[in-house]
Design an enzyme around this catalytic site. Sequence first.
Site, PDB file in Angstrom:
ATOM      1  N   HIS A 298       0.812  -1.214   0.000  1.00 47.12           N
ATOM      2  CA  HIS A 298       0.000   0.000   0.000  1.00 47.12           C
ATOM      3  C   HIS A 298       0.852   1.273   0.000  1.00 47.12           C
ATOM      4  CE1 HIS A 298      -3.260   2.642   1.884  1.00 47.12           C
ATOM      5  NE2 HIS A 298      -3.862   2.095   0.831  1.00 47.12           N
TER       6      HIS A 298
ATOM      7  N   LYS B 282       3.267   4.465  -1.108  1.00 46.97           N
ATOM      8  CA  LYS B 282       3.359   5.385  -2.237  1.00 46.97           C
ATOM      9  C   LYS B 282       4.672   6.158  -2.098  1.00 46.97           C
ATOM     10  CE  LYS B 282      -1.304   4.811  -1.700  1.00 46.97           C
ATOM     11  NZ  LYS B 282      -1.976   4.224  -0.533  1.00 46.97           N
TER      12      LYS B 282
ATOM     13  N   ASP C  18      17.140   9.825  -8.611  1.00 47.30           N
ATOM     14  CA  ASP C  18      18.589  10.074  -8.558  1.00 47.30           C
ATOM     15  C   ASP C  18      19.142  10.064  -7.140  1.00 47.30           C
ATOM     16  OD1 ASP C  18      18.742  10.205 -11.301  1.00 47.30           O
ATOM     17  OD2 ASP C  18      18.659  12.394 -11.401  1.00 47.30           O
TER      18      ASP C  18
ATOM     19  N   HIS D 100      -8.984  11.199   1.811  1.00 49.35           N
ATOM     20  CA  HIS D 100      -8.072  10.074   1.599  1.00 49.35           C
ATOM     21  C   HIS D 100      -6.737  10.290   2.312  1.00 49.35           C
ATOM     22  CE1 HIS D 100      -5.609   7.202  -0.927  1.00 49.35           C
ATOM     23  NE2 HIS D 100      -6.703   6.486  -0.740  1.00 49.35           N
TER      24      HIS D 100
ATOM     25  N   LYS E 228      -3.696  10.783   5.141  1.00 43.96           N
ATOM     26  CA  LYS E 228      -3.179  10.056   6.305  1.00 43.96           C
ATOM     27  C   LYS E 228      -2.089  10.924   6.928  1.00 43.96           C
ATOM     28  CE  LYS E 228      -3.980   6.869   2.778  1.00 43.96           C
ATOM     29  NZ  LYS E 228      -5.394   6.727   2.923  1.00 43.96           N
TER      30      LYS E 228
ATOM     31  N   ASP F 241       1.355  19.180  18.740  1.00 44.75           N
ATOM     32  CA  ASP F 241       1.989  20.384  19.290  1.00 44.75           C
ATOM     33  C   ASP F 241       2.484  21.266  18.149  1.00 44.75           C
ATOM     34  OD1 ASP F 241       1.296  19.592  21.809  1.00 44.75           O
ATOM     35  OD2 ASP F 241       3.233  18.702  22.281  1.00 44.75           O
TER      36      ASP F 241
END
Length: 411
Positions: free
Chosen positions: A112, A114, A119, A292, A294, A299
């Site tokens: 899952h 991404k 380089d 969608h 996450k 603080d």
Amino acid sequence: MSQQWTKGNQFSLLENGEEFFPRVFEVIAAARHEVLIETFILYEDKVGTRLHAVLMEAAQRGVQVDITIDAFGSPDLSDDFISSLTQAGVRLHVFDPAPMLFRRINYFRRMHRKLVVVDGARAFIGGINYSADHLGDYGPEAKQDYAVEAEGPIVADIHQFMHQAIRDGSPRRHWFQRKPALPAAVKPAHAGNADAIFIWRDNRQHRDDIERQYRLAIRLARKRVIIANAYFFPGYVFLRNLRNAARRGVEVSLILQGNPDMAIVQTAAAMLYHYLLRGDVRIYEYCDRPLHGKVAVVDDEWATVGSSNLDPLSLALNLEANVMIRDPEFNRQLGENLQELMSNSCKRIEAKDLTESSAWRQFRSFFLFHVLRRYPSWAGLLPAHAPRLASLPVSKAVHDGADRLEDKACP
């Protein structure tokens, strides 16, 4: 490889596909040596075809390109799409094309992540897949999401991790022509003032690392916690940490889905509302479009962006990756973004909005208490296959279209 805090990093927040895709494609277009990509979803739409084009161009000018996709998340790529990439020299890997007998079980453990590294100098990490539903012109179902562009020593950690994932997962046989290994990338010089740590979740030695970093930040919080998470159904200890923080005076706010892409997502999260509201946790439902993201801020310094939801799939089954950032300036930028969502695009949930009967609520709370505090160990009883990558031949479809799955991928 170890997970350690590094100094001297710089992070740029990228909101939604409008900011993420042009920047990623620009960096790939300028690549000189190597492009590494991991993604759960790659669709053959206007975003996927643009990625296809920049990867083709990179490979044709001699850049070594490796892209790893998930067989379940990316089931419908055409033979032409794949063969043109592999003929250009792109090395395309498909995560866990399991034998038919075990395929249904293995759906519960997906790749899952991404990630992008170009380089060995720039990295991207977040929750955005390569699909048009991350663009505003997709319509009401367009997703609200985040990623970051990273520079500095943290890039070397992500770069090493991605190479290790290919080495660990690849079978002995390769259908593509193997190229000489690239020399180890020089560790990038300091680029800013941010401390950062790259954290991943696997089914071996790092089963709960992302969750532990979240819980540590919540336990140390003194002023505020803001979590924006698409799929929210964490374990009991995580929920207790949130309530304890709120009860000692921390302003704890959750931004959850109010316009979900799947109804069950909102239903599951709502089962926790009474428990959280009684503990002084503030709950906001984002209503403009499906959430969608996450991400979280704690603080004035700690923040995280990545692929991990706070639900059983991400916390106990899927392969995930997040970056934890200690940087007041980045924290301020992400915090202001989330504050704007709460002020202008969310409905705050109050106890009076919940209309369930007291008897049902008490029964459900008892059930949830026992399920939530134990599901990570139960999930661990499922088969934990070693990650395996299949490297596609020129004319091979992605796992034969993953048998043209009848079910849609769940991002």
